[in-house]
Write a protein that holds these residues in place. Structure first.
Motif, PDB file in Angstrom:
ATOM      1  N   LEU A  10      48.008  32.800  31.849  1.00  0.00           N
ATOM      2  CA  LEU A  10      48.285  33.592  33.045  1.00  0.00           C
ATOM      3  C   LEU A  10      49.382  32.891  33.827  1.00  0.00           C
ATOM      4  O   LEU A  10      49.283  31.686  34.084  1.00  0.00           O
ATOM      5  N   ILE A  11      50.416  33.639  34.193  1.00  0.00           N
ATOM      6  CA  ILE A  11      51.478  33.069  35.022  1.00  0.00           C
ATOM      7  C   ILE A  11      51.628  33.958  36.249  1.00  0.00           C
ATOM      8  O   ILE A  11      52.086  35.100  36.158  1.00  0.00           O
ATOM      9  N   ASP A  12      51.194  33.432  37.378  1.00  0.00           N
ATOM     10  CA  ASP A  12      51.255  34.189  38.629  1.00  0.00           C
ATOM     11  C   ASP A  12      51.255  33.204  39.785  1.00  0.00           C
ATOM     12  O   ASP A  12      50.440  32.275  39.799  1.00  0.00           O
ATOM     13  N   GLU A  15      47.406  32.472  43.507  1.00  0.00           N
ATOM     14  CA  GLU A  15      46.244  31.815  42.907  1.00  0.00           C
ATOM     15  C   GLU A  15      45.028  32.727  42.877  1.00  0.00           C
ATOM     16  O   GLU A  15      44.205  32.644  41.964  1.00  0.00           O
ATOM     17  N   ILE A  16      44.901  33.605  43.870  1.00  0.00           N
ATOM     18  CA  ILE A  16      43.762  34.533  43.900  1.00  0.00           C
ATOM     19  C   ILE A  16      43.872  35.528  42.748  1.00  0.00           C
ATOM     20  O   ILE A  16      42.896  35.797  42.051  1.00  0.00           O
ATOM     21  N   ASP A  17      45.092  36.047  42.517  1.00  0.00           N
ATOM     22  CA  ASP A  17      45.300  36.939  41.368  1.00  0.00           C
ATOM     23  C   ASP A  17      44.962  36.224  40.068  1.00  0.00           C
ATOM     24  O   ASP A  17      44.321  36.786  39.178  1.00  0.00           O
ATOM     25  N   ASN A  18      45.418  34.974  39.946  1.00  0.00           N
ATOM     26  CA  ASN A  18      45.118  34.190  38.740  1.00  0.00           C
ATOM     27  C   ASN A  18      43.611  34.051  38.545  1.00  0.00           C
ATOM     28  O   ASN A  18      43.107  34.206  37.437  1.00  0.00           O
ATOM     29  N   LEU A  19      42.912  33.769  39.639  1.00  0.00           N
ATOM     30  CA  LEU A  19      41.466  33.578  39.561  1.00  0.00           C
ATOM     31  C   LEU A  19      40.773  34.880  39.155  1.00  0.00           C
ATOM     32  O   LEU A  19      39.914  34.885  38.264  1.00  0.00           O
ATOM     33  N   ILE A  20      41.150  35.989  39.783  1.00  0.00           N
ATOM     34  CA  ILE A  20      40.559  37.295  39.452  1.00  0.00           C
ATOM     35  C   ILE A  20      40.824  37.630  37.982  1.00  0.00           C
ATOM     36  O   ILE A  20      39.914  38.021  37.246  1.00  0.00           O
ATOM     37  N   ASN A  21      42.076  37.455  37.562  1.00  0.00           N
ATOM     38  CA  ASN A  21      42.433  37.777  36.184  1.00  0.00           C
ATOM     39  C   ASN A  21      41.733  36.855  35.187  1.00  0.00           C
ATOM     40  O   ASN A  21      41.307  37.285  34.116  1.00  0.00           O
ATOM     41  N   GLN A  22      41.605  35.584  35.560  1.00  0.00           N
ATOM     42  CA  GLN A  22      40.896  34.626  34.702  1.00  0.00           C
ATOM     43  C   GLN A  22      39.440  35.062  34.535  1.00  0.00           C
ATOM     44  O   GLN A  22      38.904  35.046  33.420  1.00  0.00           O
ATOM     45  N   THR A 100      51.795  43.081  36.728  1.00  0.00           N
ATOM     46  CA  THR A 100      52.482  43.080  38.013  1.00  0.00           C
ATOM     47  C   THR A 100      51.967  44.139  38.957  1.00  0.00           C
ATOM     48  O   THR A 100      51.347  45.119  38.536  1.00  0.00           O
ATOM     49  N   SER A 101      52.254  43.938  40.227  1.00  0.00           N
ATOM     50  CA  SER A 101      51.917  44.956  41.225  1.00  0.00           C
ATOM     51  C   SER A 101      53.128  45.852  41.470  1.00  0.00           C
ATOM     52  O   SER A 101      53.060  46.806  42.223  1.00  0.00           O
ATOM     53  N   LEU A 125      44.052  43.000  36.339  1.00  0.00           N
ATOM     54  CA  LEU A 125      43.561  43.289  34.990  1.00  0.00           C
ATOM     55  C   LEU A 125      42.213  43.985  35.102  1.00  0.00           C
ATOM     56  O   LEU A 125      41.434  43.685  36.006  1.00  0.00           O
ATOM     57  N   SER A 126      41.941  44.871  34.197  1.00  0.00           N
ATOM     58  CA  SER A 126      40.623  45.513  34.182  1.00  0.00           C
ATOM     59  C   SER A 126      39.992  45.290  32.817  1.00  0.00           C
ATOM     60  O   SER A 126      40.682  44.992  31.844  1.00  0.00           O
ATOM     61  N   GLN A 127      38.679  45.453  32.759  1.00  0.00           N
ATOM     62  CA  GLN A 127      37.981  45.331  31.476  1.00  0.00           C
ATOM     63  C   GLN A 127      38.569  46.312  30.478  1.00  0.00           C
ATOM     64  O   GLN A 127      38.769  45.997  29.313  1.00  0.00           O
ATOM     65  N   GLU A 128      38.864  47.512  30.963  1.00  0.00           N
ATOM     66  CA  GLU A 128      39.409  48.557  30.100  1.00  0.00           C
ATOM     67  C   GLU A 128      40.754  48.127  29.512  1.00  0.00           C
ATOM     68  O   GLU A 128      40.986  48.262  28.311  1.00  0.00           O
ATOM     69  N   ASN A 129      41.652  47.585  30.366  1.00  0.00           N
ATOM     70  CA  ASN A 129      42.954  47.099  29.875  1.00  0.00           C
ATOM     71  C   ASN A 129      42.777  46.041  28.806  1.00  0.00           C
ATOM     72  O   ASN A 129      43.494  46.020  27.813  1.00  0.00           O
ATOM     73  N   LEU A 130      41.845  45.133  29.032  1.00  0.00           N
ATOM     74  CA  LEU A 130      41.642  44.025  28.100  1.00  0.00           C
ATOM     75  C   LEU A 130      41.028  44.500  26.782  1.00  0.00           C
ATOM     76  O   LEU A 130      41.407  44.054  25.718  1.00  0.00           O
ATOM     77  N   GLU A 131      40.072  45.446  26.884  1.00  0.00           N
ATOM     78  CA  GLU A 131      39.456  45.969  25.669  1.00  0.00           C
ATOM     79  C   GLU A 131      40.458  46.733  24.814  1.00  0.00           C
ATOM     80  O   GLU A 131      40.392  46.710  23.598  1.00  0.00           O
TER      81      GLU A 131
END
Length: 135
Positions: A10-12, A15-22, A100-101, A125-131
């Protein structure tokens, strides 16, 4: 279910976005390892250094890089320009997902100029995107 990827990055700068995405990636169970960078410069240095170690590079290099566009010092597109200078082996292993936003159509079009940018996803990121992530 076995993991889809050995490692992702993850490159962002946010830090909050990174944490959520992680947390999303951990919950979706698609990757064994998650590297996070709050700057594109440190991420590109990491990739450069890893690619100098041929014995470990293929096991450590991330298969997927989630890249933010709008960052200080080095933005996502500057990262992509630097990424192009990396070894063929590194470029072929790492697939890039623009995360990105930005809803700017110019950003989408610009990202299509880079052959290793495989997808363009809006944050977060969403579960759906990742799946559905097929690269």
């Amino acid at each position: 279910m076995s993991k889809k990827f050995h490692s992702v990055m993850l490159i962002d700068d946010n830090e909050i976005d990174n944490l959520i995405n992680q947390k999303m990636i951990e919950a979706s169970n698609i990757a064994e390892h998650i590297y996070t960078h709050t700057g594109a410069k440190s991420a590109i240095e990491f990739l450069k250094n890893i690619s100098k170690l041929p014995d470990v590079s293929m096991s450590v290099l991330p298969e997927v890089i989630f890249l933010d566009i709008d960052m200080p010092l080095m933005d996502g597109f500057q990262f992509l320009d630097e990424f192009e200078k990396l070894s063929d082996q590194t470029r072929s292993k790492c697939k890039i997902v623009m995360l990105t936003s930005s809803i700017n159509p110019q950003d989408v079009n610009k990202s299509k100029k880079y052959s290793y940018v495989k997808k363009y996803i809006n944050k977060p990121l969403s579960q759906e995107n990742l799946e559905k992530l097929e690269l």
